[in-house]
Design a protein around this motif. Structure first.
Motif, short mmCIF file in Angstrom:
data_model
loop_
_atom_site.label_atom_id
_atom_site.label_comp_id
_atom_site.label_asym_id
_atom_site.label_seq_id
_atom_site.Cartn_x
_atom_site.Cartn_y
_atom_site.Cartn_z
N ASP A 48 8.81 65.42 32.86
CA ASP A 48 9.85 66.40 32.53
C ASP A 48 9.82 66.73 31.04
N TRP B 19 15.29 69.92 30.39
CA TRP B 19 16.57 69.29 30.09
C TRP B 19 17.06 69.73 28.71
N LEU C 275 19.62 68.59 25.71
CA LEU C 275 20.48 67.57 25.12
C LEU C 275 21.29 68.21 24.00
N VAL D 277 12.14 67.65 27.71
CA VAL D 277 13.49 67.46 27.18
C VAL D 277 13.60 68.22 25.87
N ASP E 135 28.58 68.92 29.95
CA ASP E 135 27.27 68.68 30.56
C ASP E 135 26.24 68.34 29.48
N ILE F 27 15.80 60.88 34.36
CA ILE F 27 14.81 61.84 33.87
C ILE F 27 13.44 61.35 34.32
N VAL G 115 23.75 66.38 29.29
CA VAL G 115 22.34 66.32 29.72
C VAL G 115 22.21 67.37 30.82
N HIS G 116 21.91 68.58 30.40
CA HIS G 116 21.97 69.76 31.26
C HIS G 116 20.58 70.16 31.75
N ARG G 117 20.48 70.45 33.04
CA ARG G 117 19.21 70.92 33.60
C ARG G 117 19.17 72.44 33.52
N HIS G 118 18.23 72.98 32.74
CA HIS G 118 18.16 74.40 32.47
C HIS G 118 17.03 75.02 33.29
N THR H 231 21.86 59.97 33.23
CA THR H 231 21.11 60.94 34.04
C THR H 231 19.65 60.52 34.14
#
Length: 404
Positions: A305, A41, A43, A307, A27, A301, A29-32, A299
């Motif tokens: 947002d 996000w 990386l 990052v 993952d 973005i 590019v992970h959404r936290h 992904t």
């Protein structure tokens, strides 16, 4: 896998590496999620992080450089401090500050670093055992104080303040220490305005100009100078302290790497410094705010947002580094991003490299190695991270019978 990069526990235990290995593989590019926010996000791949670092139009630094930043504090220094500035102001500021830290001054700076390091090493090389972090935290502090012409009597106090400002677990203590540092630099700057000397603050105050474009130039303001002097102090402190301690830890754990460095001689110092920086990566993450809808590695973005760029993960990326979890002083090539990348490459990168190189040279001349003499402890930060206690025993070079 449960991912919580806001939890300080894994950083204090030095067991967060598996989390990033999983993210890189599964993952990238992970959404936290965030307990009291909209999330961010994460990386973890070198290529994605490098791309974001180089696209400052889409990924802004002006909204803060780290998770957990105080919005009021960020607003107070935005566009006046390099790390929270965007082009064109960032470009103008960096170009101006580079005049005081440029190539023409590097020989003098390198000589000063070597002198300070030699004096510091001499104080510790006769000791049998000590906590190496006591030496490591003095190294960047003494160098920066000498560069800035800070009176010797104030060096220890500035060092204590810097440690409080960046390592204290109490937010009020950190804030108070930063305020004291700002006030001290403001007073020192007033003195240098009136009585310039051959030091970094004097050169920035009297010899540097910000290019505003169209042929317009102006001196840096007092606030710009003070904010960025604090930035230089903090950057030098965190990088060199944690990298120096991390290097000694690895040499104690892997004595064959110390022997290899000694065999390689002075020519081996530069690649060893780069490997130390890759391995330790004290600047764990950086934050960017998205200015327009975009895409990272497939992904979507959205504008607004946040990052996060996890340098510690990029520097162990299996796609770029052979055997990334192995410490190898002769590693080449070594395209680490311990100092960031692109426009926001750390202004003090040369200084940190000088300090680490000078320390390795001093030690290789006099020591056969290091042994751990107690438990290694790490700090619990997900922003600037490294060893906070490293008890060591110095192994001095043995002189054979009949040697001159």
């Amino acid at each position: 896998m449960h991912i919580d990069l806001l939890d300080p526990g894994p950083f204090a235990r030095n067991d967060f590496w598996e989390t990033f290995a999983w993210l890189r593989a599964n993952d990238p590019v992970h959404r936290h999620p965030e307990p009291d926010g909209d999330g961010f996000w994460v990386l973890s791949k070198h290529r994605d992080i490098s791309r974001v670092y180089t696209d400052s139009e889409t990924f802004s630094s002006a909204g803060g450089m780290r998770l957990g930043s105080d919005p009021g504090a960020v607003a107070a220094v935005t566009q006046r401090m390099l790390i929270v500035s965007d082009a064109p102001q960032h470009t103008r500021l960096k170009r101006a500050l580079h005049q005081a830290l440029g190539p023409q001054r590097m020989p003098r700076i390198e000589a000063l670093v070597e002198k300070v390091v030699a004096e510091l090493a001499l104080e510790y090389l006769e000791r049998d055992t000590f906590d190496f972090i006591d030496l490591a935290k003095q190294l960047p502090n003494r160098v920066v104080c000498a560069l800035m012409g800070i009176p010797h009597a104030d060096w220890a106090w500035i060092g204590e303040l810097t440690t409080e400002a960046f390592d204290s677990d109490d937010e009020m203590e950190r804030s108070s220490a930063h305020s004291e540092i700002f006030l001290y630099f403001m007073e020192l700057l007033r003195e240098r305005r009136a009585h310039p000397a051959d030091d970094l603050i004097s050169h920035i105050a009297h010899d540097t100009q910000v290019d505003e474009g169209g042929g317009e130039q102006r001196p840096l303001t007092d606030e710009e100078i003070v904010f960025n002097c604090n930035g230089i102090l903090s950057g030098a402190n965190e990088t060199t302290r944690y990298s120096a301690a991390g290097a000694v830890h690895q040499f104690a754990e892997h004595p064959e790497q110390w022997r290899l460095l000694k065999e390689l001689g002075e020519a081996g110092v530069a690649p060893a410094v780069e490997e130390v920086l890759r391995w330790t990566t004290p600047g764990v993450h950086a934050l960017r705010t998205v200015t327009r809808d975009t895409e990272i590695n497939g992904t979507r973005i959205a504008a607004g947002d946040r990052v996060t760029l996890w340098n510690v993960s990029a520097n162990r990326d299996e796609e770029l580094f052979t055997d990334p979890h192995t410490f190898a002083v002769d590693r080449r090539p070594n395209r680490h991003i311990a100092f960031g990348h692109g426009r926001h490459l750390c202004l003090g990168a040369h200084l940190a490299r000088f300090e680490l190189a000078a320390l390795l040279k001093e030690f290789t001349r006099t020591l056969d190695g290091f042994e751990l003499s107690g438990p290694v402890r790490y700090n619990s930060s997900n922003f600037t991270w490294g060893i906070k206690s490293l008890p060591v025993r110095l192994l001095r070079r043995r002189v054979t019978a009949g040697a001159a």
